[in-house]
Design an enzyme around this catalytic site. Sequence first.
Site, PDB file in Angstrom:
ATOM      1  N   ASP A   1       9.167   3.039   2.278  1.00  0.00           N
ATOM      2  CA  ASP A   1       7.972   3.820   2.557  1.00  0.00           C
ATOM      3  C   ASP A   1       7.684   3.698   4.048  1.00  0.00           C
ATOM      4  OD1 ASP A   1       5.459   4.847   2.949  1.00  0.00           O
ATOM      5  OD2 ASP A   1       4.574   3.945   1.167  1.00  0.00           O
TER       6      ASP A   1
ATOM      7  N   PHE B   1       0.862  -1.191   0.000  1.00  0.00           N
ATOM      8  CA  PHE B   1       0.000   0.000   0.000  1.00  0.00           C
ATOM      9  C   PHE B   1       0.893   1.234   0.000  1.00  0.00           C
ATOM     10  CE2 PHE B   1      -2.333   3.579   1.572  1.00  0.00           C
ATOM     11  CZ  PHE B   1      -3.509   3.502   0.852  1.00  0.00           C
TER      12      PHE B   1
ATOM     13  N   LYS C   1       2.034  11.209   7.215  1.00  0.00           N
ATOM     14  CA  LYS C   1       1.196  10.941   8.381  1.00  0.00           C
ATOM     15  C   LYS C   1       1.667  11.693   9.638  1.00  0.00           C
ATOM     16  CE  LYS C   1      -1.315   7.056   6.694  1.00  0.00           C
ATOM     17  NZ  LYS C   1      -0.888   6.037   5.761  1.00  0.00           N
TER      18      LYS C   1
HETATM   19  C1  LIG Z   1      -1.051   6.098   4.310  1.00  0.00           C
HETATM   20  C2  LIG Z   1       0.060   5.572   3.487  1.00  0.00           C
HETATM   21  C3  LIG Z   1       0.398   6.159   2.254  1.00  0.00           C
HETATM   22  C4  LIG Z   1      -0.420   7.255   1.603  1.00  0.00           C
HETATM   23  O1  LIG Z   1      -0.511   8.411   2.356  1.00  0.00           O
HETATM   24  P1  LIG Z   1      -1.665   9.489   2.015  1.00  0.00           P
HETATM   25  O2  LIG Z   1      -1.328  10.655   2.880  1.00  0.00           O
HETATM   26  O3  LIG Z   1      -2.975   8.859   2.341  1.00  0.00           O
HETATM   27  O4  LIG Z   1      -1.554   9.796   0.556  1.00  0.00           O
HETATM   28  C5  LIG Z   1       1.491   5.660   1.591  1.00  0.00           C
HETATM   29  N1  LIG Z   1       2.216   4.640   2.095  1.00  0.00           N
HETATM   30  C6  LIG Z   1       1.916   4.053   3.270  1.00  0.00           C
HETATM   31  C7  LIG Z   1       2.772   2.956   3.787  1.00  0.00           C
HETATM   32  C8  LIG Z   1       0.825   4.485   4.003  1.00  0.00           C
HETATM   33  O5  LIG Z   1       0.496   3.882   5.150  1.00  0.00           O
END
Ligand SMILES: *Cc1c(COP(=O)(O)O)cnc(C)c1O
Length: 404
Positions: free
Chosen positions: A227, A142, A256
């Site tokens: 990520d 994700f 986040k």
């Molecule tokens: C939440 C998330 C994203 C995307 O972030 P947004 O601010 O919703 O665009 C990307 N990678 C990971 C691992 C995430 O948990």
Amino acid sequence: MSSSVIDFLATEARLGTHNYEPIGVVLSRGEGVWVWDTEGNRYLDCLSAYSAVSQGHCHPKILAAMVEQAHRLTLTSRAFHNDQLAPFYEEIAALTGSHKVLPMNSGAEAVESAIKSVRKWGYEVKGVPDGQAEIIVCADNFHGRTLGVVGFSTDPETLKHFGPFAPGFKIIPFGDAAALEEAITPNTVAFLVEPIQGEAGVIIPPAGYFTKVRELCTANNVMLVLDEIQTGLGRTGKLLAEQHEGIEADVTLLGKALSGGFYPVSAVLSNNDVLGTLRPGQHGSTFGGNPLACAVARAAMRVLVEEGMIENAGTQGARFLQGLKDIRANTIREVRGRGLMLAVELHPEAGRARRYCEALQGKGILAKDTHEHTIRIAPPLVITSDQVDWALEQFATTLTQDFS
Ligand SMILES: *Cc1c(COP(=O)(O)O)cnc(C)c1O
């Protein structure tokens, strides 16, 4: 349910796009680990907005920084300098040991920016023929919701009827270093991966996986892009989840909790020349690096460290994990977690995880199901032992019920 609650839900259903299926609670206030609904009921937030509110709701110091900055200057665009960007760079670089920073807004934008940067690096530094760059990603990943990113998802819901998608991505199983070794070609520019797969249900790779991944990337001149949008900034009990294996990514993505939930702030960090390939006019964002975002992020990083939240995530996470493991319930298939990134996977026969989340709501806990049978648990990193113990009691009584 009072009429006001019904109105909120009905209006959302009538006018909103139905791309979410929220638990039926309407929240109007938050403080620390707690949130309150419009009726005044209090809940322990065990989602923290998917880890964006790690510092706790409405942290007073982040709030003060935001209000103070909002009175002075909010947006200049990058056409001009502002007096918050340089200090933000200094502080995030010092905190994470990075050499270059690219500020963006949402997490998905950070991912997109990293993809653009590693491709450019591939052509201009590594010498990959133009248009041939390959990026390796993992199944069940994700990385956000933009078109570029959903194109390499393996979740049918995420993909279906959104194509055509951009080429140049190769998908391998998560946690399988041999698969990475096999997938790398001379045109591979990067391996993009989550240290722990969050949305997939808190999937922790085998010990030693990232050590091997780091070796393979280094040996093949492939950029390791971690990520850490969900795992980063203390969530797993370390500042960055990469530290659990003592490795360093070439490119790290944060989002986040970088703003403590006040404002969308994300960043691409690199400890080499990847970001150096971007020249004026080649990438940008109207809001990226704005003074309000920088002031908020600076305060969010400061309280995380000053108030010992990273250590607390380690301590309380271990307590929470052990407590969950001690629950004897036929419904539980597996309990997983690192720091305060936890999940309870239910046996398929136990019924949908959502039913358990709704039952938890009745006991004053807000948690969110993922993938039908998994309950994810990710409270703010300011949670105390007493609050963990209270939450565990609610989980124990809920998980020993049968909703099948
Ligand atoms: C939440 C998330 C994203 C995307 O972030 P947004 O601010 O919703 O665009 C990307 N990678 C990971 C691992 C995430 O948990």
